[in-house]
Design a protein around this motif. Structure first.
Motif, mmCIF file in Angstrom:
data_model
loop_
_atom_site.group_PDB
_atom_site.id
_atom_site.type_symbol
_atom_site.label_atom_id
_atom_site.label_comp_id
_atom_site.label_asym_id
_atom_site.label_seq_id
_atom_site.Cartn_x
_atom_site.Cartn_y
_atom_site.Cartn_z
ATOM 1 N N SER A 157 60.652 39.745 71.170
ATOM 2 C CA SER A 157 60.978 41.162 71.356
ATOM 3 C C SER A 157 59.840 42.089 70.968
ATOM 4 O O SER A 157 59.852 43.273 71.299
ATOM 5 N N ASP A 160 60.501 45.108 64.743
ATOM 6 C CA ASP A 160 61.668 45.854 65.210
ATOM 7 C C ASP A 160 62.891 45.605 64.321
ATOM 8 O O ASP A 160 63.939 46.212 64.508
ATOM 9 N N ARG A 183 72.569 42.689 66.805
ATOM 10 C CA ARG A 183 71.129 42.831 67.003
ATOM 11 C C ARG A 183 70.802 44.053 67.845
ATOM 12 O O ARG A 183 69.698 44.201 68.319
ATOM 13 N N SER A 240 57.308 37.950 67.419
ATOM 14 C CA SER A 240 58.435 37.328 68.119
ATOM 15 C C SER A 240 58.526 37.861 69.542
ATOM 16 O O SER A 240 57.811 38.793 69.931
ATOM 17 N N GLU A 273 55.926 34.860 70.565
ATOM 18 C CA GLU A 273 57.032 35.125 71.480
ATOM 19 C C GLU A 273 58.196 34.150 71.294
ATOM 20 O O GLU A 273 58.891 33.801 72.243
#
Length: 235
Positions: free
Chosen positions: A42, A136, A233, A40, A104
């Motif tokens: 991040s 993450d 988040r 993704s 991404e």
């Protein structure tokens, strides 16, 4: 364990005299390594580093693993194993990038783990595979679904190691709902942001009792009652 066939063959060459017992050597059966890599937005910088690392493992003769399987996920799960078997790293990553259409983008960890558990776990988790979850943990999916699928994955493998680049910060705490949902269901929680962290991972893979930072962060969860902060988040 005595190897009687070999013992008798040796005895026949010595006139039937059994001078010593031949013994069987235990074969070391290495498990498979299965990596689930978050691609993704991040995780973009770290996922490329991890894929380079995994490409090296997939193409290293005598690396010890019986097989190396690699999947990427963001909003969907993609099996890129065959691409990472290409000898040239740049070609391998380019092919993997063309196969995975969600680079991404967003993150749906729970949904992607559910897909893996339903479609792939029986195929690649045999013989007690070790699983690397590289993410993450920043996810907007239902945390109950994420926790359920993480638990199912944990029960299906020999060891589940979560690699999180956010652990590079000394003050990291389990605040994000995805982190809080995942943490109880992993065996080890380690950083994955540098070459030094990958070297530490290589050493940790040989230690059955390695837990990384899990103990410290679980103590923090118990301290605040393990509440999941919906929609948060931050880490």
């Amino acid at each position: 364990v005595a190897d009687w066939r070999r013992t008798m063959r040796i005895a026949m060459r010595n006139g039937g005299d059994i001078r010593e017992l031949a013994r069987r050597r235990r074969r070391v059966r290495w498990p498979a390594l299965v990596a689930l890599v978050d691609i993704s937005g991040s995780m973009a910088a770290y996922s490329r580093m991890m894929l380079h690392f995994l490409h090296g493992l997939a193409n290293a003769d005598g690396a010890g693993w019986s097989a190396v399987h690699v999947f990427t996920f963001g909003t969907r799960l993609t099996n890129v194993t065959r691409h990472l078997r290409r000898r040239d790293a740049d070609e391998a990553l380019a092919a993997a990038g063309a196969e995975a259409q969600d680079w991404e983008g967003g993150t749906r960890i729970g949904a992607c783990l559910e897909t893996f558990n339903k479609r792939w776990s029986r195929r690649v988790l045999g013989q007690g595979a070790v699983v690397l979850l590289v993410s993450d943990g920043l996810d907007r999916d239902d945390p109950a679904r994420l926790a359920r699928e993480a638990e199912r994955l944990h029960l299906s493998c020999r060891k589940l190691i979560w690699l999180n680049p956010l652990l590079r910060w000394d003050g990291f705490e389990a605040k994000a709902q995805g982190v809080r949902a995942l943490l109880p269901h992993v065996d080890s929680f380690r950083a994955a942001h540098s070459l030094a962290s990958l070297e530490a991972l290589a050493a940790a893979l040989t230690r059955a009792d390695d837990q990384g930072e899990k103990v410290r962060l679980m103590q923090g969860l118990r301290g605040d009652g393990g509440r999941i902060q919906g929609g948060d988040r931050s880490a």
